[in-house]
Scaffold this active site. Structure first.
Site, PDB file in Angstrom:
ATOM      1  N   LYS F 133       0.842  -1.207   0.000  1.00  0.00           N
ATOM      2  CA  LYS F 133       0.000   0.000   0.000  1.00  0.00           C
ATOM      3  C   LYS F 133       0.873   1.251   0.000  1.00  0.00           C
ATOM      4  O   LYS F 133       0.723   2.142   0.843  1.00  0.00           O
ATOM      5  CB  LYS F 133      -0.951  -0.031   1.203  1.00  0.00           C
ATOM      6  CG  LYS F 133      -1.923  -1.209   1.124  1.00  0.00           C
ATOM      7  CD  LYS F 133      -2.934  -1.230   2.250  1.00  0.00           C
ATOM      8  CE  LYS F 133      -3.856  -2.457   2.080  1.00  0.00           C
ATOM      9  NZ  LYS F 133      -4.818  -2.606   3.176  1.00  0.00           N
ATOM     10  N   THR F 134       1.788   1.300  -0.939  1.00  0.00           N
ATOM     11  CA  THR F 134       2.670   2.450  -1.099  1.00  0.00           C
ATOM     12  C   THR F 134       2.063   3.399  -2.118  1.00  0.00           C
ATOM     13  O   THR F 134       1.107   3.058  -2.807  1.00  0.00           O
ATOM     14  CB  THR F 134       4.035   1.979  -1.598  1.00  0.00           C
ATOM     15  OG1 THR F 134       3.817   1.148  -2.747  1.00  0.00           O
ATOM     16  CG2 THR F 134       4.741   1.171  -0.542  1.00  0.00           C
TER      17      THR F 134
END
Lengths: 284, 284, 284, 284, 284, 284
Positions: F133-134
């Site tokens: 979840k960058t």
């Protein structure tokens, strides 16, 4: 070929492809300050090609490069080609990409050089040429390696020389008409080559004013006959003659003997044996 | 591998590299409206690889593609692999790039498939793997061809698996320490492989918890001894064993017989013989 | 020239350069659903060039394009060239980029066409050619416009034809030696052109086997003398003769009359008057 | 404008476009070690623009650059602008791209400067502005040249200022409503310009709070009347007035005399006469 | 903002960054022919932003998208935003990239919307604006999310509005001089904003003709005093007033009450809480 | 991570995105020769991350950088991190992009470091990990910041570790079968992780030979029970255990106490609070 700044960008892409988000092994195990030196050599005799690219790769990675041999030189097994000094991480990160390029380019140059030597023994004025059967994305470097081995690049791309093949001829009434149409549509700065498969084709192409005539898949004897006939007809001069198709290291001498100006072989670039190359790294 | 949209961009680059400012021959000789159909086949038996890429290339150029065989299939000489319909100019513009890719990928897949079959006869559980000796810029497609031939890709890049080599070990007190350092620095999602050259190394690497142990340039007999000893020490289980270095089609069977899980060969991708591929074009 | 898929990428860059983060005016004032139709025409007579590019631009932006005239056609003032249907926002976003390209390309084609007509009246076999004085980043489209106007592209790049100039000759003992060196180093697929400034130069270049001889900044009378002398010496045949330097619409006829095969003019692409083009947009 | 690092990338693209796979002439004829020096000058009086770009090009190619004149200076025929020292091959490879950029940019700056001088004689506070009729891919350099000639860039892109034209107005009940809608939808950091064609339009735009009012294709006398009326109504202050459409070097003075703040002319960038520029190269 | 074709290229880059050489899990476990459908929703109430981008991502990957809600809508927990149908591999490959974009954009839009509502209660004419504290590479999408939440984008880049800060003022004799210099050097299409820290600064900036005056880090009471004083001096009209620095959801109401036109907050984009978004995938 | 040369290109893109066609304010107000120095510091305590990137940005812009603190260090409020000397225009042009990167990266590193410290107090061998979840386009830098804060990156991309989730399991008869299929299809260099939601799943995954078992959204107590049971069954050893889903700074200690090897939290990168960073610029 290979103006530094333009190939450099491609070399950066190659490095990124191989390194990804980092050389996780070296990052885990090696200090930033650890320096190393590398010695580059071949493990078999060969012709150097790709040294400029190797030097650029290590410079991109922050190393100092001491070039000892030049591209195009004949090199013996174990002879030092280049010394590289820099951070150990940089040498390890660039090693594989550098060797992959060097191995292929030197492999091509070495093979071309051998075949050119064979041909030269038979006919000093015959050139060995590559084709467009280069590796996609690597074409410019493949062609450069051919030149370093003493060969002729042939066309770079579809845009720098006309080559009329049977597929084109199938659409036109005659070779004469095809050459005429090409001459009219294409810049005067481009040559026109016609691929022919018979004496009749050769005569027609010559009369039509083709700059280059390619004998496609014809045995040396038949080619010799064609040239003799063109000569008798006063059509031979002022043109380049190329043989292509089915030519191997075994029969290339016969083709040279047939009087060809150029012998082209796809295998020079489509089926390359990489030269055995090595970067010996020592920590300092 | 090779999610369509991402490889497509690279294929466009390949095409531009070859076409340049235009296929001047076809532009001079062929009408825009002239349609053609192509039949793609091999001129020798082989394993299909690169058909997806060929299809994408011709679609980029505006052709319709009818895929008959799938990548990974064993294919006979002359068997139709694909039919392509579209403007004659498009077929001729894409022909060489398409065949260059197909020839290399099918060449790799065919060789891998043959070696995998040899290995499989001796030891069903042994995998044949490539190395990072792929062609710069072509690595993803080289690896895809290896998979289609039934091989294992090995590492994609320097970032997806730790591989501790002699150069790294030279900087650390011991294999034990190197594995510990890697385990601590690297994500738990990555495996750790150690290259060893002796029984002592193998034992130490196993005790240190390496996930993969690579026997580098060791003869099959010596490898067999290492495995036996590791087994006696209760260290063999839970690890993968790889042999690498100096492995040829001639001796690969012996390596398989030695009990290896994986046999890796750089030549699978660094010295490729292109398969003999052909696109037969007919004007319609 | 201008294989769709390759120029398309450049056209996208052009659009992004002009649109930036959005056409803030249209976004503020026009509904997404608002449709419009556009009629493209010239406000003066001219030769169409750039219509393919305009069509591609509006297709990129999601419009439907109905091409009425083809590139290369002579077109009257006010004649409809193309109809475009699509979201009003798309027509407005692409309008300026499209017209900028069309105006330049049609400007070039129209001028080339006029000069070619002048030349043709005097000497039917003389071609009008552009030079490498094209606009950086726009060279391929500039050359395409030249072709559409009936001209010859001359070299595409520094890599597709040898052109030996005084700067090169200053480094070599003689023209003879320069041509020989080029012939030996450069692929047989490339032509060799020599720029000369005197009768002696022309004779030497012809004897050395240059494919093309360029008379640089020589008055038509002097050129005529050179050709006559070459003819007497039996050196004239089999070569292309180009005049360059100081040629204007006023004196181009004299150059044509001098017997030149090619007359090249930098101004065709370095000093372009854009044709007056218009996209009439109507909301629907 | 033109922060070095960002334009540099575009200059590399320009070079690659022109050089392709190499300058085959220089590679054939000139030694790597051969050094040369170049002197850059104009062959006619003009305003320098593009010197920064030329310097960057030769630095990319590995030359040393000694800048003598600065961009924006008025320069006499034959005055030395820059000296360049480096490998002969580098000077020859960069020459054409450098001169093409310099010729165009200096051509623009020189014309802008002349027109600005004309305007200034009539009305010191009137600016001469370009439009978005720049060359695709070259817009940033075109605008920079305008500034160096003393002109105003006008909008860079569609995203940095609102410009409401007749096409937009056709979709909205009134100018008032259009300005209100723009004010509400667009960031407070952007100005709002309205193109009008009558006194009524001008009054309505001013009352609606437009920041800039553009008189499109209106004769100077009519414009003068509009301004007078706006003044009477107390609406003139706090706004910028621009004339556009049909303005030529011949009538620009009348527009200046009409009291305009800004006079914009598409021809400044769409129909550029390149300045006659020269790089004199001497081998050393 | 976000013209489809231009953002699409960036979305492709995002996907490639995340997918690399393939989604090895799905490739191992899921058949090419396996289809799936996805339902996109929020797990908390919020404002939709990023739906266009999500749709584009899945279209790139070959899915069909059925958009149910539009960007900018207020959406309840669990409400279906979009349905996606396509190969299971495609849904899984795009899921994370799509959700990462949607989560951030909807997070921004939702926060902006809440703060705008707070502000609106106090002062209907006050706008909430973002700053240039956006995420590098994601700025255009961050700004788009601000707009969808009802905010003002403020400057896109350093090139679309002048903003004179203390660092600039330190180099010039006075605000008056700075504004004058900017007015003279910068296009008439750009606004000029001055950041001030005192009443004196505000008065001087207004007198100098600044288009926008930003009160930097001043308490609401002090700002109110400044505005009152400017009003007394007849300088308040015709300018935009912005407060910036140290503004939080807690004190934003006070700033609104102080009569500001614009309140800008860096935290809207530099410290984003992603909205909780979910793609429910079902095999079909 | 973040091999200089590869991240540099992205940083150039970031700068261009923010600068556009120029920093019009500085260009209007500041002389080219005006030099400045900058002092970089945090306005709150934190962990340095992004300093390398900041240094690269200012070097790209032609400044000299004196790095005082190193990435990964704990830094106090107001402590000087770096000094930058160069043209005032360069410092101002790079300031915002540099601070945006630094603020985010240091924000991530600081949070990771705090949570890792919390975890470490409870269980020294538990790692804190990020997820995928960058931020799109910023993933490599997000992950680097996680490492600098003392965390584990988890997967870089979909291609470097297998992660079998419920969506995959829905298509296969059993976890056993899924692990077997993955093991057979995926390179031996990749680990296989299975996401489970029950004790049964954990046991089956362990028996099937999963390298990593992820407890998804399970409370710490239940996880503890699972581990105990796996231990009883002799299945616990040789595997990595990860907890994910619903973990917050508040409950992370309980998860650590449950005996997890790895605790992963999406919020570390999807909901970042930027550290308060400042570049103090002084003219010299």
């Amino acid at each position: 070929m290979g103006a530094g700044f333009s190939v450099e960008e491609r070399l950066r892409e190659f490095l990124k492809d191989d390194i990804g988000w980092g050389d996780i092994t070296s990052e885990a195990l090696i200090d930033d300050g650890q320096m190393a030196k590398g010695r580059l050599y071949f493990r078999e005799d060969g012709v150097a090609a790709g040294l400029d690219e190797v030097a650029t790769i290590f410079r991109i990675l922050g190393c100092e490069v001491n070039a000892i041999m030049r591209d195009g030189s004949s090199v013996s097994r174990d002879q030092t080609l280049m010394e590289i000094n820099g951070p150990a991480k940089a040498l390890l990160a660039g090693e594989r990409t550098a060797l992959n390029i060097l191995g292929r380019m030197a492999g091509i140059a070495t093979t071309v050089s051998k075949i050119a030597a064979q041909v030269s023994k038979v006919n000093q004025s015959t050139k060995v040429a590559a084709t467009r059967k280069t590796l996609p994305g690597f074409g410019e470097l493949d062609k450069k390696a051919v030149v370093l081995g003493g060969g002729d690049t042939h066309r770079f791309r579809l845009d720098d020389c006309v080559l009329i093949k049977d597929n084109h001829l199938a659409l036109l009434p005659s070779i004469t008409e095809a050459v005429r149409a090409a001459r009219s549509a294409v810049s005067f700065t481009k040559k026109i080559e016609v691929e022919i498969e018979s004496l009749e084709g050769a005569v027609e192409a010559a009369e039509a004013g083709a700059d280059i005539i390619m004998f496609d898949n014809m045995p040396p004897g038949e080619i010799r006959g064609c040239l003799a006939r063109l000569s008798e007809l006063g059509l031979k001069e002022g043109r380049v003659y190329e043989a292509s198709g089915g030519i191997t290291p075994e029969n290339v001498g016969e083709y040279a003997a047939s009087g060809m100006d150029v012998i082209s072989m796809g295998s020079l670039t489509h089926s390359v044996r990489a030269l055995d190359v090595k970067l010996e790294i020592e920590m300092v």
